[in-house]
Design a protein around this motif. Structure first.
Motif, PDB file in Angstrom:
ATOM      1  N   SER A  10     -61.741  53.256  10.072  1.00  0.00           N
ATOM      2  CA  SER A  10     -60.537  52.443   9.948  1.00  0.00           C
ATOM      3  C   SER A  10     -59.531  52.868  11.012  1.00  0.00           C
ATOM      4  O   SER A  10     -59.078  54.014  11.013  1.00  0.00           O
ATOM      5  CB  SER A  10     -59.914  52.615   8.558  1.00  0.00           C
ATOM      6  OG  SER A  10     -58.659  52.005   8.497  1.00  0.00           O
ATOM      7  N   GLU A  12     -56.554  51.984  11.144  1.00  0.00           N
ATOM      8  CA  GLU A  12     -55.296  52.254  10.440  1.00  0.00           C
ATOM      9  C   GLU A  12     -55.360  53.513   9.577  1.00  0.00           C
ATOM     10  O   GLU A  12     -54.418  53.814   8.854  1.00  0.00           O
ATOM     11  CB  GLU A  12     -54.924  51.060   9.539  1.00  0.00           C
ATOM     12  CG  GLU A  12     -54.687  49.766  10.272  1.00  0.00           C
ATOM     13  CD  GLU A  12     -55.987  49.007  10.537  1.00  0.00           C
ATOM     14  OE1 GLU A  12     -56.986  49.219   9.827  1.00  0.00           O
ATOM     15  OE2 GLU A  12     -56.004  48.211  11.495  1.00  0.00           O
ATOM     16  N   LYS A  13     -56.484  54.226   9.623  1.00  0.00           N
ATOM     17  CA  LYS A  13     -56.717  55.427   8.808  1.00  0.00           C
ATOM     18  C   LYS A  13     -56.705  55.126   7.318  1.00  0.00           C
ATOM     19  O   LYS A  13     -56.392  55.976   6.492  1.00  0.00           O
ATOM     20  CB  LYS A  13     -55.716  56.542   9.145  1.00  0.00           C
ATOM     21  CG  LYS A  13     -55.834  56.980  10.583  1.00  0.00           C
ATOM     22  CD  LYS A  13     -55.011  58.206  10.865  1.00  0.00           C
ATOM     23  CE  LYS A  13     -55.138  58.485  12.346  1.00  0.00           C
ATOM     24  NZ  LYS A  13     -55.169  59.818  12.713  1.00  0.00           N
ATOM     25  N   ASN A  14     -57.069  53.898   6.964  1.00  0.00           N
ATOM     26  CA  ASN A  14     -57.179  53.499   5.569  1.00  0.00           C
ATOM     27  C   ASN A  14     -58.653  53.612   5.170  1.00  0.00           C
ATOM     28  O   ASN A  14     -59.355  52.619   5.001  1.00  0.00           O
ATOM     29  CB  ASN A  14     -56.659  52.064   5.388  1.00  0.00           C
ATOM     30  CG  ASN A  14     -56.544  51.676   3.931  1.00  0.00           C
ATOM     31  OD1 ASN A  14     -56.997  52.399   3.043  1.00  0.00           O
ATOM     32  ND2 ASN A  14     -55.962  50.524   3.689  1.00  0.00           N
ATOM     33  N   PHE A  17     -59.951  51.869   1.920  1.00  0.00           N
ATOM     34  CA  PHE A  17     -60.247  50.446   2.104  1.00  0.00           C
ATOM     35  C   PHE A  17     -61.583  50.266   2.832  1.00  0.00           C
ATOM     36  O   PHE A  17     -62.422  49.455   2.414  1.00  0.00           O
ATOM     37  CB  PHE A  17     -59.125  49.770   2.898  1.00  0.00           C
ATOM     38  CG  PHE A  17     -59.422  48.338   3.264  1.00  0.00           C
ATOM     39  CD1 PHE A  17     -59.273  47.337   2.332  1.00  0.00           C
ATOM     40  CD2 PHE A  17     -59.860  48.012   4.538  1.00  0.00           C
ATOM     41  CE1 PHE A  17     -59.566  46.018   2.655  1.00  0.00           C
ATOM     42  CE2 PHE A  17     -60.153  46.696   4.882  1.00  0.00           C
ATOM     43  CZ  PHE A  17     -60.003  45.698   3.936  1.00  0.00           C
ATOM     44  N   GLU A 132     -56.633  53.029  -1.892  1.00  0.00           N
ATOM     45  CA  GLU A 132     -56.432  52.656  -0.498  1.00  0.00           C
ATOM     46  C   GLU A 132     -55.054  53.096   0.000  1.00  0.00           C
ATOM     47  O   GLU A 132     -54.146  53.337  -0.793  1.00  0.00           O
ATOM     48  CB  GLU A 132     -56.622  51.143  -0.342  1.00  0.00           C
ATOM     49  CG  GLU A 132     -58.026  50.714  -0.764  1.00  0.00           C
ATOM     50  CD  GLU A 132     -58.272  49.223  -0.695  1.00  0.00           C
ATOM     51  OE1 GLU A 132     -57.388  48.471  -0.232  1.00  0.00           O
ATOM     52  OE2 GLU A 132     -59.372  48.799  -1.108  1.00  0.00           O
ATOM     53  N   LYS A 133     -54.936  53.226   1.297  1.00  0.00           N
ATOM     54  CA  LYS A 133     -53.686  53.573   1.980  1.00  0.00           C
ATOM     55  C   LYS A 133     -53.153  54.954   1.621  1.00  0.00           C
ATOM     56  O   LYS A 133     -51.955  55.188   1.622  1.00  0.00           O
ATOM     57  CB  LYS A 133     -52.608  52.511   1.718  1.00  0.00           C
ATOM     58  CG  LYS A 133     -52.994  51.146   2.238  1.00  0.00           C
ATOM     59  CD  LYS A 133     -51.899  50.132   1.975  1.00  0.00           C
ATOM     60  CE  LYS A 133     -52.344  48.773   2.491  1.00  0.00           C
ATOM     61  NZ  LYS A 133     -51.398  47.729   2.219  1.00  0.00           N
ATOM     62  N   PHE A 137     -57.729  60.065  -0.601  1.00  0.00           N
ATOM     63  CA  PHE A 137     -58.569  59.126  -1.349  1.00  0.00           C
ATOM     64  C   PHE A 137     -59.726  59.834  -2.044  1.00  0.00           C
ATOM     65  O   PHE A 137     -60.132  59.454  -3.141  1.00  0.00           O
ATOM     66  CB  PHE A 137     -59.100  58.020  -0.425  1.00  0.00           C
ATOM     67  CG  PHE A 137     -60.030  58.528   0.630  1.00  0.00           C
ATOM     68  CD1 PHE A 137     -61.391  58.582   0.411  1.00  0.00           C
ATOM     69  CD2 PHE A 137     -59.536  58.988   1.843  1.00  0.00           C
ATOM     70  CE1 PHE A 137     -62.247  59.077   1.386  1.00  0.00           C
ATOM     71  CE2 PHE A 137     -60.384  59.471   2.824  1.00  0.00           C
ATOM     72  CZ  PHE A 137     -61.735  59.523   2.596  1.00  0.00           C
TER      73      PHE A 137
END
Length: 159
Positions: A10, A12-14, A17, A132-133, A137
């Motif tokens: 990712s 976005e470093k998510n 997700f 997520e986010k 996680f």
């Protein structure tokens, strides 16, 4: 039972997700295992992957991680020490020593880091996926799995 290997990415470093989206595409059966490997994670011994698969096929655990020298989770550090040395040959020697000492043993743990995270598909389904986010996680997944599924978490000490 099938074992699925994934390494989603990712920008976005998510990662939560990215993991969820990848796992949805697998259509994994409840009894299947999913093994998430970070992009910089590597098998140090020629038969490490086969060893992990052997453990997954016979374990009573629901979520498993392995040993390392390169994260801040003391419970997963070989000898409890973070090693700054990044020479692969030195880490191969450590992996060989772990294999000799502990083989296919698994020790119970409160949680495991996601650099190498193996979990039963049905646990992921019952938990509702990864949060997520958030950067933790993996920790949150372990907490939720224990709370919702009474999941048993362990560390493969010889891997």
């Amino acid at each position: 039972m099938k074992i699925w290997y994934i390494s989603p990415y990712s920008v976005e470093k998510n990662i939560g997700f990215a993991l969820n989206e990848t796992i949805k595409q697998l259509n994994a059966a409840p009894e299947d295992w999913i093994v998430h490997l970070d992009q910089d994670c590597m098998w140090l011994l020629p038969d490490s992957k086969a060893q992990v698969e052997r453990i997954l096929q016979s374990t009573e655990y629901d979520i498993l991680g392995c040993m390392t020298n390169r994260i801040r989770s003391a419970e997963q550090l070989v000898g409890g020490k973070f090693i700054e040395n990044d020479a692969v040959r030195d880490h191969i020697a450590i992996a060989q020593k772990c294999r000799e000492l502990w083989g296919d043993q698994v020790k119970s743990a409160a949680g495991v880091a996601a650099f190498m995270l193996a979990f039963r598909s049905d646990v992921w389904q019952r938990v509702g996926g990864f949060v997520e986010k958030v950067l933790n996680f993996d920790t949150q997944f372990c907490w939720e799995a224990q709370k919702i599924c009474d999941a048993k978490i362990g560390i493969m000490t010889g891997v």
